[in-house]
Design a protein around this motif. Structure first.
Motif, short mmCIF file in Angstrom:
data_model
loop_
_atom_site.label_atom_id
_atom_site.label_comp_id
_atom_site.label_asym_id
_atom_site.label_seq_id
_atom_site.Cartn_x
_atom_site.Cartn_y
_atom_site.Cartn_z
N THR A 67 -9.47 -0.47 7.88
CA THR A 67 -8.67 -1.04 8.98
C THR A 67 -9.02 -0.49 10.36
O THR A 67 -8.70 -1.12 11.36
CB THR A 67 -7.17 -0.78 8.74
OG1 THR A 67 -6.92 0.65 8.77
CG2 THR A 67 -6.72 -1.34 7.40
N GLU A 68 -9.67 0.66 10.42
CA GLU A 68 -9.84 1.35 11.70
C GLU A 68 -10.83 0.63 12.60
O GLU A 68 -11.88 0.16 12.17
CB GLU A 68 -10.32 2.79 11.44
CG GLU A 68 -10.05 3.73 12.57
CD GLU A 68 -10.31 5.18 12.18
OE1 GLU A 68 -9.59 6.06 12.64
OE2 GLU A 68 -11.25 5.41 11.39
N THR B 43 -1.61 1.87 7.71
CA THR B 43 -2.04 3.26 7.61
C THR B 43 -1.19 4.18 8.48
O THR B 43 -1.18 5.40 8.25
CB THR B 43 -3.52 3.41 8.02
OG1 THR B 43 -3.70 2.92 9.35
CG2 THR B 43 -4.43 2.65 7.08
N LEU C 165 -5.68 7.19 1.70
CA LEU C 165 -5.52 7.12 3.15
C LEU C 165 -6.87 6.91 3.84
O LEU C 165 -6.99 6.06 4.75
CB LEU C 165 -4.88 8.41 3.66
CG LEU C 165 -4.63 8.50 5.17
CD1 LEU C 165 -3.64 7.44 5.62
CD2 LEU C 165 -4.12 9.90 5.54
N GLY D 252 -8.05 3.47 3.43
CA GLY D 252 -7.32 2.60 4.35
C GLY D 252 -7.88 2.66 5.75
O GLY D 252 -8.02 1.63 6.43
N TYR D 253 -8.20 3.88 6.20
CA TYR D 253 -8.79 4.03 7.54
C TYR D 253 -10.12 3.26 7.62
O TYR D 253 -10.38 2.57 8.60
CB TYR D 253 -9.04 5.50 7.85
CG TYR D 253 -7.81 6.30 8.20
CD1 TYR D 253 -6.76 5.73 8.92
CD2 TYR D 253 -7.69 7.63 7.82
CE1 TYR D 253 -5.63 6.47 9.26
CE2 TYR D 253 -6.58 8.39 8.15
CZ TYR D 253 -5.55 7.79 8.87
OH TYR D 253 -4.44 8.53 9.19
N HIS E 244 0.83 -1.21 0.00
CA HIS E 244 0.00 0.00 0.00
C HIS E 244 0.86 1.25 0.00
O HIS E 244 0.49 2.26 -0.63
CB HIS E 244 -0.91 0.01 1.23
CG HIS E 244 -2.03 -0.98 1.17
ND1 HIS E 244 -3.09 -0.85 0.30
CD2 HIS E 244 -2.27 -2.10 1.89
CE1 HIS E 244 -3.93 -1.86 0.47
NE2 HIS E 244 -3.46 -2.63 1.43
N ASN E 245 1.98 1.21 0.72
CA ASN E 245 2.84 2.39 0.83
C ASN E 245 3.61 2.67 -0.45
O ASN E 245 4.08 3.79 -0.66
CB ASN E 245 3.81 2.23 1.99
CG ASN E 245 3.13 1.91 3.31
OD1 ASN E 245 3.50 0.98 4.00
ND2 ASN E 245 2.08 2.67 3.65
N HIS F 26 1.49 5.32 6.40
CA HIS F 26 0.86 5.93 5.22
C HIS F 26 0.42 7.36 5.49
O HIS F 26 0.43 8.19 4.57
CB HIS F 26 -0.34 5.09 4.79
CG HIS F 26 -0.64 5.21 3.32
ND1 HIS F 26 -0.05 4.41 2.37
CD2 HIS F 26 -1.43 6.06 2.63
CE1 HIS F 26 -0.48 4.75 1.17
NE2 HIS F 26 -1.32 5.76 1.30
N CYS F 27 0.04 7.67 6.72
CA CYS F 27 -0.35 9.05 7.01
C CYS F 27 0.88 9.96 6.94
O CYS F 27 0.78 11.11 6.49
CB CYS F 27 -1.08 9.15 8.34
SG CYS F 27 -0.08 8.83 9.80
#
Length: 478
Positions: free
Chosen positions: A120-121, A130, A113, A116-117, A80-81, A133-134
């Motif tokens: 996964t959050e 993430t 981003l 992704g949150y 992802h990164n 990634h942020c």
């Protein structure tokens, strides 16, 4: 390749991290993160002893060690990164630096981003792909603006002094971009830094051979400070913990005690971030990335400083926290968001949208937005309150009196600790039903104190100063 080795030990059931985590009450991902942050320091030593003498090995070294670190923490999800790096490289090469490239980079990275949150959050503190990634998102957005500024320079347009320092006249190579992104000291938790700094570092623009003992000593000092703050955090959150704050016993304490407890809890929670930034700064200094020019005839090594300890610990207003905490992210927000919103023609509007960006950047949970709303309200009140109070004669008499000065400092310190705690509660608890319960236990004091300022407290304060005939000190004019 220490990350692959430890990953293999985990695969065969011999990893020590679960046992360490169990012993100190942490999680396995948290221990992996901490070990990875610590590894930046020995990687810097290896770099100077075996890599730096061969310029062609520098980028590959950062790429390999950064990817190794990413694999250890996130496994195959590290891809992802890499995707945004490929995207910005392609858009910069084929579309060229400029406004369109900035818009695409901004929208793509923020959308990726947020996706992704969403995927996964949870309600807990998550350590997933993430997290780096942020950091990556801000670095790539800044890179696109720096390339645009470079184009402006080539076209003869005037830039601010800060923009000139980071402007790029050439698109970096793909290897340079990947090395910049995966730089092992900063890949996981920051701090962010400009590509110009990275390029100057790898092309020997910094005086690393002039007096290596100087920056090596400063690096060790930061390492010791970071470890001390790790211990302080563990002790502090053991005494002031989130579970008690959400318990029935918490309601039985006095309202004053509840406010102070939340404030001290927040103060020690912030030590978690401070310790990480001190440890990463130690590695950055040891690498030599932190060189920041000559000041007072001496080389300085604070270019990757993300926390100003004395300002943070002695803060008596929220602006002090902003000046001292997460400095590089605040610098990004000021240079690449706030100042770029100048076309709005309103400082408060620019500040509001900057804080909204930072809230979105942190995640989708309601707590993030409430925390940054609190910051906006508090800063707005302080900016208007301070000039009113500081221009009264009684204010200066209190500060000129020894006893009065210490009493006033203690009250201001109590205020900042208590309402930093108030502001941080939603950020930590994230979801509405959790932070709202704690706010109820505090009788929503922050909302009652800060929201009515402009239409209630400010007019009353001005009327009171006039009615009591409190002498005002007018500012001097040239």
């Amino acid at each position: 390749m220490w990350g692959l080795a430890l990953s293999f030990l985990g695969w065969v059931g011999l990893s020590p991290t679960p046992y360490i985590a169990s012993a100190i009450g942490a999680t396995d991902p948290a221990i992996k993160l901490f070990l990875s942050i610590l590894m930046g320091y020995p990687l810097a030593i290896v770099y100077h002893k075996h890599i730096r003498q061969n310029p062609e090995w520098r980028n590959p070294y950062f790429i390999i060690t950064g990817l190794d670190m990413a694999w250890y923490n996130f496994g195959p999800t590290l891809y992802h990164n890499m995707i945004p790096v490929v995207v910005i490289y392609l858009t910069s090469v084929f579309l060229g630096p400029g406004k369109i490239n900035c818009i695409i980079t901004f929208v793509f990275n923020m959308t990726y981003l947020l996706a992704g949150y969403i995927g996964t959050e949870s309600e807990d503190y998550d350590i997933t792909w993430t997290m780096p990634h942020c950091v990556l998102t801000l670095k790539l957005i800044a890179l696109s603006f720096d390339l645009w500024d470079g184009e402006k320079m080539k076209n003869g347009k005037e830039l601010s002094a800060n923009n000139k320092k980071t402007a790029l006249v050439n698109v970096p190579s793909f290897a340079e971009m990947v090395g910049f992104v995966y730089f092992p000291s900063c890949f996981l938790v920051g701090p962010i830094f400009s590509f110009k700094r990275y390029h100057d570092f790898i092309t020997d623009k910094f005086p690393l051979d002039k007096n290596p003992a100087e920056y090596e000593g400063q690096a060790m000092t930061k390492m010791i400070q970071g470890l001390a703050y790790v211990i302080a955090h563990q002790v502090g959150v053991g005494v002031f913990n989130a579970r008690y704050r959400q318990s029935a016993e918490f309601w039985e304490a006095s309202i004053f005690s509840r406010h102070v407890y939340c404030g001290l809890w927040a103060h020690f929670v912030l030590y978690k971030y401070i310790s990480c930034w001190l440890l990463t700064e130690a590695s950055c200094i040891r690498f030599g990335l932190s060189y920041n020019g000559v000041k007072n005839s001496e080389d300085t090594w604070d270019g990757c400083n993300n926390i100003r300890l004395m300002r943070f610990e002695t803060a008596t207003k929220f602006h002090h926290y902003i000046e001292s905490f997460n400095c590089n992210t605040n610098h990004f927000a000021a240079e690449y968001i706030y100042k770029r919103l100048k076309f709005l023609g309103n400082r408060e509007a620019s500040q509001f949208f900057t804080l909204l960006f930072l809230a979105v950047w942190h995640g989708t949970r309601s707590g993030y937005y409430v925390t940054f709303l609190n910051e906006f309200l508090i800063i707005f009140m302080e900016k208007e309150l301070e000039p009113i109070i500081s221009r009264t004669e009684i204010y200066h008499k209190v500060w000129d009196n020894t006893a009065g000065k210490y009493i006033l400092y203690a009250l201001l310190k109590l205020y900042t600790i208590v309402y930093m705690g108030w502001s941080l509660v939603p950020f930590d608890l994230k979801v509405y039903n959790k932070w709202m319960g704690v706010y109820a236990s505090l009788y929503f004091s922050g909302f009652l104190l800060f929201i009515p300022w402009a239409f209630a407290y400010k007019p009353l304060l001005k009327y009171g100063i006039k009615a009591l005939n409190i002498r005002r000190i007018e500012p001097k004019t040239e």
